[in-house]
Design a protein around this motif. Structure first.
Motif, short mmCIF file in Angstrom:
data_model
loop_
_atom_site.label_atom_id
_atom_site.label_comp_id
_atom_site.label_asym_id
_atom_site.label_seq_id
_atom_site.Cartn_x
_atom_site.Cartn_y
_atom_site.Cartn_z
N ALA A 103 85.74 57.40 -6.48
CA ALA A 103 86.39 57.28 -5.17
C ALA A 103 86.39 55.83 -4.71
O ALA A 103 87.41 55.32 -4.23
N GLY A 104 85.25 55.16 -4.85
CA GLY A 104 85.16 53.76 -4.45
C GLY A 104 86.06 52.87 -5.27
O GLY A 104 86.71 51.95 -4.76
N LEU A 105 86.13 53.14 -6.57
CA LEU A 105 86.96 52.35 -7.47
C LEU A 105 88.42 52.39 -7.05
O LEU A 105 89.14 51.38 -7.11
N LEU A 106 88.86 53.56 -6.57
CA LEU A 106 90.26 53.73 -6.21
C LEU A 106 90.62 53.11 -4.86
O LEU A 106 91.74 52.65 -4.67
N VAL A 107 89.67 53.09 -3.92
CA VAL A 107 90.06 52.75 -2.54
C VAL A 107 89.55 51.41 -2.03
O VAL A 107 89.95 51.00 -0.94
N ILE A 108 88.71 50.71 -2.77
CA ILE A 108 88.14 49.46 -2.25
C ILE A 108 89.21 48.48 -1.76
O ILE A 108 89.09 47.94 -0.64
N PRO A 109 90.28 48.20 -2.52
CA PRO A 109 91.28 47.24 -2.00
C PRO A 109 91.90 47.69 -0.68
O PRO A 109 92.15 46.87 0.21
N PHE A 110 92.12 49.00 -0.56
CA PHE A 110 92.76 49.52 0.65
C PHE A 110 91.78 49.52 1.83
O PHE A 110 92.17 49.26 2.97
N LEU A 111 90.51 49.81 1.55
CA LEU A 111 89.51 49.75 2.62
C LEU A 111 89.36 48.33 3.15
O LEU A 111 89.18 48.12 4.35
N LEU A 112 89.43 47.35 2.25
CA LEU A 112 89.36 45.95 2.69
C LEU A 112 90.52 45.62 3.60
O LEU A 112 90.35 44.96 4.64
N ILE B 43 97.50 55.32 2.31
CA ILE B 43 96.47 55.09 3.33
C ILE B 43 95.90 56.41 3.83
O ILE B 43 94.71 56.53 4.11
N GLU B 44 96.74 57.45 3.92
CA GLU B 44 96.26 58.76 4.31
C GLU B 44 95.25 59.28 3.29
O GLU B 44 94.20 59.83 3.64
N ILE B 45 95.55 59.09 2.00
CA ILE B 45 94.63 59.50 0.94
C ILE B 45 93.34 58.70 1.03
O ILE B 45 92.23 59.23 0.89
N VAL B 46 93.48 57.40 1.29
CA VAL B 46 92.30 56.53 1.40
C VAL B 46 91.42 56.96 2.56
O VAL B 46 90.19 56.96 2.45
N GLY B 47 92.04 57.36 3.67
CA GLY B 47 91.25 57.83 4.82
C GLY B 47 90.41 59.03 4.44
O GLY B 47 89.23 59.13 4.83
N GLY B 48 90.99 59.95 3.68
CA GLY B 48 90.22 61.10 3.21
C GLY B 48 89.11 60.71 2.26
O GLY B 48 87.99 61.22 2.34
N PHE B 49 89.41 59.77 1.36
CA PHE B 49 88.38 59.30 0.42
C PHE B 49 87.25 58.59 1.16
O PHE B 49 86.09 58.64 0.74
N ALA B 50 87.58 57.91 2.25
CA ALA B 50 86.53 57.25 3.04
C ALA B 50 85.54 58.28 3.57
O ALA B 50 84.33 58.03 3.61
N LEU B 51 86.06 59.44 4.01
CA LEU B 51 85.18 60.51 4.46
C LEU B 51 84.27 60.98 3.31
O LEU B 51 83.06 61.19 3.50
N ILE C 258 82.16 47.75 6.58
CA ILE C 258 83.04 48.25 5.52
C ILE C 258 83.30 47.15 4.49
O ILE C 258 83.23 47.38 3.28
N VAL C 259 83.58 45.93 4.98
CA VAL C 259 83.79 44.81 4.08
C VAL C 259 82.54 44.55 3.24
O VAL C 259 82.60 44.37 2.02
N LEU C 260 81.38 44.56 3.89
CA LEU C 260 80.12 44.32 3.19
C LEU C 260 79.86 45.42 2.16
O LEU C 260 79.41 45.14 1.04
N SER C 261 80.16 46.66 2.49
CA SER C 261 79.98 47.76 1.55
C SER C 261 80.88 47.59 0.33
O SER C 261 80.46 47.84 -0.81
N CYS C 262 82.11 47.16 0.57
CA CYS C 262 83.04 46.93 -0.55
C CYS C 262 82.57 45.79 -1.45
O CYS C 262 82.57 45.91 -2.68
#
Length: 455
Positions: A30-39, A156-164, A380-384
């Protein structure tokens, strides 16, 4: 009996190891897929939190004026804007919220919408900018990736779910299991992987609840989930009170078609029609504004102008103070308020969503709210960053270094059930989770080159 009791702890330990590894592997993917978008979300979100301060600093020449006393009537301000934009048509007027603020007129010319800033005291045009080039509009659309199209907004909607998912699985992985370090303290130095592991875990644990809130409260803006939830709330009388429209004729337009920044609950509420009679004459903008003020709408509201003979004047304001949120549709001939909707009329569920959105944008408790959300964005940035550094330090040369599959594959049955349940709540994210699990259990598992690369 002794053999049974002796085997039980071993089985329990094996089950725990399998579950831990399965969740760790899922967390990693999950992290591998969404890190760029979370940033992107964290950085643009941090900017948007302070959009008003930024706008007043860099665009003070068009936002701030000298308070020289009485203001011009609204129509004269609109006329001044139209004089600066020949052949344009005015679509809305936003009054100055205070004596030292400019008024804003939205005009349409050649299919392009433009914001014209006018000094409300003397009619001087202070500047203009395309509606889709205005600072906060651009930042918000980049934040949601809507700037680049519908399909990117779905990402981004998918990323929001992955963040949860990341928050929930991250809390499970962080949860103390006899260890003393890495719970609320960080061990080692930056040269060691354990330092980055602990920093990642502690940051996520401390900020996890607020990150979860940010992800969840951002979902109403998503194109698929947000639109469907809005429709469901309305059909079940949990959104805007649809009964207010029972006795008025409705157009095919909805509020977001005529209002620049509608509240989420009312963005799909229908716009009523004005009653057209013989020799009908519009009351005009000045009278419409006077009526809205007489109804007690807060200063700084916008007034959408009728686009045709059946259109209405729509006064609206969606301020930081939710108690002042309001939308009023006024018949352009009789001046009668056809629909008058305020925040206190929303059902409890609608109020809760609007409150969540307000906190998400840093508007509920002033500067404290802004700083709280900013701290969460920094977390969030620090976690990424820590996740990437931690992965880089542990990855085998030439391989991705995905955490190993659990000893007991049966644990994936539970993950499948979780994926199905999550997919029911957040369909796009659920589909992405199913695709991830299918790829993990079929393609990666049985294709030797991929299995080696991912290991």
């Amino acid at each position: 009996m002794s053999a049974f009791t002796a085997a039980e702890p071993a089985a329990t330990t094996s089950d725990h190891i399998s579950l831990y590894r399965a969740i760790w592997r899922w967390h990693f993917f999950a992290g591998l897929l969404v890190i760029p978008f979370l940033l992107n979300l964290a950085i643009t979100g941090s900017i948007y939190l302070f959009k008003d301060q930024i706008a007043d600093t860099f665009y003070a020449h068009r936002n701030i004026v000298a308070d020289t006393g009485p203001m011009l009537p609204p129509q004269k301000i609109v006329d001044a804007a139209l004089a600066a934009m020949p052949d344009a048509t005015a679509t809305s007027y936003r009054e100055a919220a205070a004596g030292d603020r400019s008024a804003v007129v939205t005009v349409l010319k050649g299919g392009q919408s433009t914001l014209v800033y006018v000094n409300p005291h003397n009619g001087d045009v202070l500047g203009s900018v395309g509606s889709k080039e205005e600072f906060s509009w651009v930042v918000k659309r980049i934040h949601s990736l809507e700037y680049f199209g519908t399909w990117t907004n779905r990402i981004i909607e998918i990323v929001g779910g992955f963040a949860l998912i990341l928050v929930v699985t991250g809390i499970y992985l962080w949860w103390p299991r006899r260890q003393t370090g890495g719970v609320l303290t960080v061990r080692g130095t930056p040269s060691r992987r354990v330092f980055w592991r602990d920093l990642h875990a502690v940051t996520g644990a401390v900020a996890g609840i607020v990150i979860f809130f940010l992800a969840l409260s951002g979902m109403p803006w998503s194109g698929y989930w947000g639109a469907n939830v809005n429709a469901w709330l309305t059909s079940n009388d949990l959104g805007y009170p649809a009964s207010l429209w029972d006795d008025v004729p409705k157009s095919t337009k909805v509020t977001q078609d005529v209002v620049n920044r509608p509240g989420w609950i009312v963005e799909n509420a229908p716009v009523p029609l004005s009653g057209v009679a013989a020799a009908s004459k519009s009351i005009g903008l000045d009278k419409a504004v006077e009526i809205a003020r007489g109804l007690g709408i807060a200063a700084g509201f916008s007034m959408a102008l009728p686009s045709d003979e059946t259109g209405v004047f729509t006064a609206s304001i969606f301020p930081k103070d939710l108690s002042k949120e309001r939308t009023v549709h006024i018949d352009q001939y009789s001046g009668r308020p056809l629909v008058d909707l305020s925040f206190d009329q929303y059902p409890a569920f609608g109020k809760a969503i609007e409150w969540g959105i307000n906190v998400h944008q840093g508007q509920e408790w002033g500067l404290f709210n802004q700083l709280l959300m900013l701290a969460t964005c920094i977390a969030i940035v620090l976690s990424c960053v820590t996740a990437v550094v931690m992965w880089w330090k542990r990855r085998p040369a030439g391989r991705l270094g995905v955490p190993p599959m659990p000893p007991q594959r049966s644990v994936y049955i539970g993950l499948w059930l979780i994926a199905i349940a999550f997919g029911a709540a957040f369909p796009l994210t659920g589909l992405a989770v199913v695709a991830m699990l299918l790829a993990d259990q079929s393609v990666i598992r049985f294709v030797p080159p991929l299995k080696r690369f991912f290991s």
